[in-house]
Write an enzyme that holds these catalytic residues in place. Structure first.
Site, short mmCIF file in Angstrom:
data_model
loop_
_atom_site.label_atom_id
_atom_site.label_comp_id
_atom_site.label_asym_id
_atom_site.label_seq_id
_atom_site.Cartn_x
_atom_site.Cartn_y
_atom_site.Cartn_z
N VAL A 299 -1.36 -25.70 -1.91
CA VAL A 299 -1.95 -26.60 -0.92
C VAL A 299 -0.93 -26.90 0.18
CG1 VAL A 299 -3.08 -28.81 -0.53
CG2 VAL A 299 -3.32 -27.68 -2.75
N GLU B 34 2.18 -26.53 -6.47
CA GLU B 34 2.56 -27.14 -5.18
C GLU B 34 2.30 -26.19 -4.01
OE1 GLU B 34 4.14 -30.55 -4.53
OE2 GLU B 34 2.92 -29.68 -2.97
N ILE C 144 4.51 -28.17 2.46
CA ILE C 144 4.40 -29.64 2.41
C ILE C 144 4.26 -30.08 0.94
CG2 ILE C 144 3.03 -31.64 3.09
CD1 ILE C 144 2.04 -30.10 5.51
N ASP D 263 -10.86 -21.40 2.56
CA ASP D 263 -9.47 -21.58 2.10
C ASP D 263 -9.08 -23.06 2.14
OD1 ASP D 263 -6.47 -20.60 1.90
OD2 ASP D 263 -6.57 -21.87 3.69
N GLY E 156 -1.59 -10.96 12.51
CA GLY E 156 -1.54 -10.95 11.04
C GLY E 156 -1.76 -12.33 10.44
N THR F 261 4.47 -11.60 0.51
CA THR F 261 5.12 -12.64 1.32
C THR F 261 5.74 -13.72 0.43
OG1 THR F 261 3.43 -12.24 2.97
CG2 THR F 261 4.69 -14.27 3.21
N GLU G 77 -6.52 -14.03 6.83
CA GLU G 77 -6.62 -13.48 5.47
C GLU G 77 -7.35 -12.14 5.55
OE1 GLU G 77 -5.77 -15.09 2.49
OE2 GLU G 77 -5.23 -17.05 3.29
N GLY H 80 3.66 -18.96 5.17
CA GLY H 80 4.88 -18.23 5.49
C GLY H 80 5.77 -18.13 4.26
N LYS I 2 -8.30 -25.96 -0.99
CA LYS I 2 -7.15 -26.87 -1.04
C LYS I 2 -7.61 -28.32 -1.16
CE LYS I 2 -4.52 -23.63 1.84
NZ LYS I 2 -4.23 -23.23 3.22
P1 NAP Z 1 0.52 -10.62 -0.38
O1 NAP Z 1 1.60 -10.60 0.63
O2 NAP Z 1 -0.73 -9.88 -0.13
O3 NAP Z 1 1.16 -10.12 -1.77
C1 NAP Z 1 0.40 -9.95 -2.92
C2 NAP Z 1 1.26 -9.26 -3.95
O4 NAP Z 1 0.55 -9.19 -5.17
C3 NAP Z 1 1.67 -7.82 -3.57
O5 NAP Z 1 3.01 -7.61 -3.88
C4 NAP Z 1 0.76 -6.95 -4.46
O6 NAP Z 1 1.36 -5.74 -4.85
C5 NAP Z 1 0.61 -7.85 -5.67
N1 NAP Z 1 -0.62 -7.58 -6.38
C6 NAP Z 1 -1.89 -7.77 -5.96
N2 NAP Z 1 -2.76 -7.38 -6.92
C7 NAP Z 1 -2.01 -6.94 -7.95
C8 NAP Z 1 -2.33 -6.39 -9.21
N3 NAP Z 1 -3.59 -6.21 -9.60
N4 NAP Z 1 -1.31 -6.05 -10.02
C9 NAP Z 1 -0.04 -6.20 -9.64
N5 NAP Z 1 0.32 -6.72 -8.44
C10 NAP Z 1 -0.66 -7.07 -7.62
O7 NAP Z 1 0.10 -12.12 -0.72
P2 NAP Z 1 0.88 -13.46 -0.39
O8 NAP Z 1 0.64 -13.82 1.03
O9 NAP Z 1 2.27 -13.39 -0.89
O10 NAP Z 1 0.03 -14.53 -1.24
C11 NAP Z 1 0.17 -14.65 -2.61
C12 NAP Z 1 -0.54 -15.91 -3.08
O11 NAP Z 1 0.02 -17.05 -2.43
C13 NAP Z 1 -2.04 -15.97 -2.78
O12 NAP Z 1 -2.70 -16.67 -3.79
C14 NAP Z 1 -2.09 -16.77 -1.49
O13 NAP Z 1 -3.32 -17.43 -1.28
C15 NAP Z 1 -0.99 -17.77 -1.75
N6 NAP Z 1 -0.41 -18.37 -0.56
C16 NAP Z 1 0.09 -17.58 0.42
C17 NAP Z 1 0.66 -18.16 1.53
C18 NAP Z 1 1.28 -17.32 2.61
O14 NAP Z 1 1.82 -17.88 3.56
N7 NAP Z 1 1.25 -16.01 2.52
C19 NAP Z 1 0.70 -19.55 1.64
C20 NAP Z 1 0.19 -20.34 0.61
C21 NAP Z 1 -0.37 -19.74 -0.50
P3 NAP Z 1 1.74 -4.57 -3.79
O15 NAP Z 1 2.78 -5.18 -2.89
O16 NAP Z 1 2.28 -3.48 -4.63
O17 NAP Z 1 0.48 -4.25 -3.07
N1 HSE Z 2 -4.65 -18.57 5.50
C1 HSE Z 2 -3.90 -19.75 5.17
C2 HSE Z 2 -3.71 -20.55 6.45
C3 HSE Z 2 -2.58 -19.36 4.55
O1 HSE Z 2 -3.96 -20.06 7.55
O2 HSE Z 2 -3.32 -21.72 6.37
C4 HSE Z 2 -1.97 -20.46 3.74
O3 HSE Z 2 -2.77 -20.90 2.70
#
Ligand code: NAP
Ligand code: HSE
Length: 428
Positions: A134, A131, A138, A203, A189, A14, A192, A304, A207
């Site tokens: 958390v 940034e 924002i 989580d 979806g 994402t 987590e 997102g 933060k």
């Molecule tokens: P995600 O959609 O699950 O994507 C994770 C990515 O990392 C995937 O592309 C996966 O590869 C890759 N990956 C995981 N383990 C790996 C490894 N060992 N070697 C190589 N690639 C690896 O996660 P996300 O939602 O983007 O979140 C990423 C980070 O941002 C996390 O720390 C999360 O807490 C943080 N975050 C997310 C959001 C949100 O809205 N999603 C908001 C704030 C912070 P594959 O695609 O090949 O499986």
């Molecule tokens: N699981 C987190 C939330 C995603 O619902 O806010 C962003 O950190």
């Protein structure tokens, strides 16, 4: 125009793909704003064959994030894989050792290893920026480290997990139970992979601990955050709290008190008409209080692709402009070891219990509260058809220990059915 800033992006989910899209869409705007092109040299993820809804053909591909992190043709390692340890930590350490700056969205990794990573990076003259870790889009890290840097911060507070706020507001809006909305959130979806990270408050606790480190100049102390999730909040509590003019939020509060650093992430009642009380759905809100500025309220998308990638880009742009800000707003070596407050500041509490409907039942409850030094502010008994009467009590300010002690004693009166529920009322 100066040399390009070359990125290696580890993680194409994402946030990673959201970041790629901004760089592709806004190449010219980014170059204008920073005075240099921002380019992607290489990317990494686990499965190269996955359809990722973005053209990645111009970038070198690495399966191993450590190899990506140490490539000669990258200046900044963008870590968006996730996980407190494992590949994210290993690759981040490798990037620092190889002399790269790091941008990450990974609150779990920083909550557990942030101080050590910051110290390692700073010893080598490099930066780690976070940034996106958390409150998603924002810009709260920048607000604390830059916009409010002239203030002594007195309190940081907020709703920092969108999933929990979605669950609580949906329960209220649709009159559904926790279990029903939890299942709905799973199907949408929102949860987590380990849902306890969301609903257990972990989580959001990660933060909060990062913001507290910046706000109070202390080492990250996630283990000292008092955590309580939303799993025990019932639709009855939401309705009854509403009747008394409150809403229930999973609220994080960090403040430096005479007793030490208080950090808690727990369900709290806030006035329904307050900005926090009005917060609906998956949105986040962070409230910052400084001695000169007063109160600042920041509200926006906490998750997102677009919002989180927007935050990643703000860090990339900062580095491209040549700003070198310490990870926690001051050198890691100068962060104090925080003394955790052993007890929370006193507050009013909401108590809900079911009483057997017989003479003297309320008197027995009032006696125990009185013996524990708890003064009643308001009380309401609801009409009922059966032999149990729902009773709500709002107390004056009292210590959490007194409430817990009273709650343990109440069942022994023989008039309280089941476990009483106690929820703190936060002054916002
Ligand atoms: P995600 O959609 O699950 O994507 C994770 C990515 O990392 C995937 O592309 C996966 O590869 C890759 N990956 C995981 N383990 C790996 C490894 N060992 N070697 C190589 N690639 C690896 O996660 P996300 O939602 O983007 O979140 C990423 C980070 O941002 C996390 O720390 C999360 O807490 C943080 N975050 C997310 C959001 C949100 O809205 N999603 C908001 C704030 C912070 P594959 O695609 O090949 O499986
Ligand atoms: N699981 C987190 C939330 C995603 O619902 O806010 C962003 O950190």
């Amino acid at each position: 125009m100066s040399q390009p800033l070359r990125l290696g992006i580890a993680g194409l989910g994402t946030v990673g793909i959201g970041t790629v899209k901004i760089i592709q869409k806004h190449a010219e705007l980014l170059a204008r704003r920073t005075g240099r092109p921002i380019v992607i040299s290489a990317v990494a993820a686990r499965d190269r064959r996955k359809n990722r809804d973005a053209d990645l053909s111009a970038y070198a591909w690495e399966e191993d994030p450590v190899r990506l992190a140490t490539r000669k043709d990258i200046d900044v390692f963008v870590e968006v894989m996730g996980g407190a340890d494992g590949a994210a930590l290993e690759a981040t350490r490798a990037a620092i050792a190889a002399g790269k700056d790091v941008v990450t969205a990974n609150k779990a990794m920083l909550a557990h290893h942030g101080h050590a990573l910051a110290a390692e990076a700073e010893a080598k003259g490099h930066v780690i920026r976070f940034e996106a870790a958390v409150a998603g889009g924002i810009p709260v890290v920048k607000a604390l480290t830059e916009g409010l840097a002239g203030n002594a911060i007195t309190r940081v507070m907020g709703v920092m997990n969108g999933t929990c706020n979605y669950i609580l507001t949906r329960m209220e809006g649709a009159g559904l139970t926790y279990a029903e909305v939890f299942e709905e959130a799973r199907q949408l979806g929102y949860l987590e992979a380990d849902p306890n990270l969301d609903v257990g408050g972990i989580d959001a606790g990660h933060k909060l601990s990062l913001l507290a480190a910046i706000a109070f100049g202390t080492r990250v102390a996630f283990d000292a955050v008092e955590l309580e999730g939303i799993g025990r909040i019932s639709i009855d509590d939401i309705r009854r709290a509403g009747d008394m003019g409150f809403r229930i939020k999973l609220l994080g509060v960090a403040q430096m008190t005479g007793r030490g650093l208080e950090q808690r992430m727990s369900p709290c009642l806030v006035p329904a008409e307050s900005p926090l009380g009005q917060l609906q759905g998956g949105t986040n809100m962070v409230v910052l209080e400084g001695d000169s500025v007063g109160q600042i309220v920041l509200r926006g998308a906490g998750a997102g692709a677009g919002p989180t990638a927007s935050a990643i880009m703000s860090d990339v742009i900062e580095i491209a402009r040549g700003c070198r800000i310490s990870t926690f707003g001051q050198p890691a070596a100068t962060l104090a070891d925080p003394v955790a407050a052993k007890a929370m500041a006193p507050a009013p509490y909401y108590l809900r219990m079911e009483l057997t409907d017989k003479p003297g039942a309320l008197a027995k409850v009032a006696t125990i509260l009185g013996e524990e030094g708890i003064s009643i502010d308001r009380m309401r008994q609801y009409g009922h058809a059966d032999a149990s009467a729902p009773v709500l009590i709002v107390t004056h300010k009292t210590a959490r220990e007194a409430i817990d002690h009273a709650a343990r004693r109440l069942p022994a009166t023989g008039v309280v059915i089941g476990e009483p529920v106690a929820i703190r009322i936060e002054s916002v």
